[in-house]
Design a protein around this motif. Structure first.
Motif, PDB file in Angstrom:
ATOM      1  N   SER A 163     -32.717  -2.943  70.865  1.00 59.79           N
ATOM      2  CA  SER A 163     -33.769  -3.943  70.700  1.00 59.79           C
ATOM      3  C   SER A 163     -33.359  -5.308  71.229  1.00 59.79           C
ATOM      4  CB  SER A 163     -34.143  -4.061  69.221  1.00 59.79           C
ATOM      5  OG  SER A 163     -32.971  -4.274  68.434  1.00 59.79           O
ATOM      6  N   ARG A 164     -32.048  -5.503  71.447  1.00 57.76           N
ATOM      7  CA  ARG A 164     -31.536  -6.825  71.830  1.00 57.76           C
ATOM      8  C   ARG A 164     -30.966  -6.859  73.239  1.00 57.76           C
ATOM      9  NH1 ARG A 164     -28.766  -8.370  65.926  1.00 57.76           N
ATOM     10  NH2 ARG A 164     -30.771  -8.476  64.808  1.00 57.76           N
ATOM     11  N   ARG A 206     -31.693  -7.764  76.559  1.00 57.42           N
ATOM     12  CA  ARG A 206     -32.637  -8.559  77.349  1.00 57.42           C
ATOM     13  C   ARG A 206     -34.082  -8.374  76.876  1.00 57.42           C
ATOM     14  NH1 ARG A 206     -30.062  -8.935  83.440  1.00 57.42           N
ATOM     15  NH2 ARG A 206     -27.890  -9.077  82.748  1.00 57.42           N
ATOM     16  N   TRP A 231     -40.223 -14.213  67.301  1.00 55.77           N
ATOM     17  CA  TRP A 231     -39.086 -14.095  66.406  1.00 55.77           C
ATOM     18  C   TRP A 231     -37.830 -14.619  67.080  1.00 55.77           C
ATOM     19  CZ3 TRP A 231     -42.555  -9.996  67.126  1.00 55.77           C
ATOM     20  CH2 TRP A 231     -43.421  -9.777  66.038  1.00 55.77           C
ATOM     21  N   GLU A 232     -36.942 -15.159  66.268  1.00 54.70           N
ATOM     22  CA  GLU A 232     -35.713 -15.721  66.824  1.00 54.70           C
ATOM     23  C   GLU A 232     -34.865 -14.635  67.461  1.00 54.70           C
ATOM     24  OE1 GLU A 232     -31.823 -18.160  65.226  1.00 54.70           O
ATOM     25  OE2 GLU A 232     -33.767 -18.528  64.294  1.00 54.70           O
ATOM     26  N   GLU A 233     -34.823 -13.479  66.842  1.00 60.82           N
ATOM     27  CA  GLU A 233     -34.033 -12.374  67.381  1.00 60.82           C
ATOM     28  C   GLU A 233     -34.681 -11.060  66.961  1.00 60.82           C
ATOM     29  OE1 GLU A 233     -29.332 -11.473  67.917  1.00 60.82           O
ATOM     30  OE2 GLU A 233     -29.996 -11.941  65.897  1.00 60.82           O
ATOM     31  N   PRO A 234     -34.800 -10.093  67.874  1.00 63.60           N
ATOM     32  CA  PRO A 234     -35.389  -8.806  67.497  1.00 63.60           C
ATOM     33  C   PRO A 234     -34.560  -8.134  66.404  1.00 63.60           C
ATOM     34  CG  PRO A 234     -35.210  -9.014  69.881  1.00 63.60           C
ATOM     35  CD  PRO A 234     -34.428 -10.146  69.289  1.00 63.60           C
TER      36      PRO A 234
END
Length: 263
Positions: free
Chosen positions: A238-239, A241, A247-250
């Motif tokens: 999920s992270r 690229r 959301w700040e981070e997936p």
């Protein structure tokens, strides 16, 4: 291609279970039951499958657009869904050539969907096992020019090779046959979530299908040894690229992958 492959509908198959979890229709009740049992223990399984698929799309887009790759060898293809490798690549570069590889007879039945290439490009399908990389390379060379860079896709397939040393050997033998400038893209389930591990253990014990082995993030990273690993490295699928989002981070999911270039 055999026109009448034998399809065993008495035991689940990973490609069909994955298709069910992605919301596809190319699966049988036995696959649906297996997928439901996994989700009972690990409700995040649907999120994992979808984030894994989204990563594949982003990887192919990067390889075709930024890295200039025009040839793809996608091993462990699975059943056709939305944004298959050839669709993403040929939207960017219509001349792209793609070879799909899988050993599920049902994938063979649906191979025509995978063979709908642009006029400028080519797609082909090979029914073969990832454990036989030499045979895969020999047959892929009929469609791909293995003297030119290739994007090798091993997405969610190496966990089906129970012995880790054998899995690493397969990666090494495949990459050894490809020239400088080729890229390896890989992801697999990880041992980072106890509920996921329990769900997979029960699936392995009761399904009668080929067992799946989640591995540590470090073990997955070692598939990329000797290659130039691209940012952000080996991270949750999920992270890798991710697309811009509010959301700040997936969210983290128990699956990790990365992309690397052969120097």
């Amino acid at each position: 291609m055999s026109t009448h492959p034998e399809i065993d509908t008495t035991i689940p198959h990973s490609a069909r279970v994955w298709n069910y979890l992605l919301g596809g229709k190319d699966n049988y009740p036995v696959d649906q039951l297996a997928g439901d049992k996994v989700c009972e223990i690990f409700p995040g399984m649907v999120d994992l499958t979808r984030h894994s698929r989204y990563m594949l799309t982003r990887v192919v887009r990067y390889l075709a657009d930024d890295a200039g790759i025009r040839q793809f060898l996608d091993i462990g293809t699975g059943l056709p869904t939305v944004d298959n490798t050839h669709e993403v690549a040929q939207r960017i570069a219509p001349e792209s050539r793609i070879v799909y590889v899988d050993n599920d007879p049902l994938v063979l039945v649906h191979a025509q969907a995978l063979l709908r290439s642009t006029r400028e490009g080519v797609t082909d399908y090979i029914q073969a096992d990832v454990r036989d990389p030499e045979a895969i390379l020999a047959r892929a060379s009929r469609t791909l020019d293995l003297s030119r860079p290739v994007g090798l896709m091993l997405m969610g397939i190496l966990g089906l090779v129970g012995d880790y040393d054998e899995a690493r050997s397969i990666v090494g033998r495949l990459m050894a046959a490809l020239p400088s400038g080729s890229h390896l893209a890989v992801y697999d389930g990880t041992d980072t979530d106890p509920d996921y591990l329990e769900a997979i253990a029960r699936y392995n014990a009761s399904s009668g299908a080929v067992s799946y082995t989640p591995r540590s993030v470090d073990q997955i990273a070692r598939y990329l040894d000797g290659l130039d690993v691209l940012e952000p490295g080996v991270v949750p699928v999920s992270r890798w690229r991710p697309e811009p989002s509010p959301w700040e981070e997936p969210p983290a999911v128990p699956g990790a992958g990365g992309v690397a270039r052969k120097p």
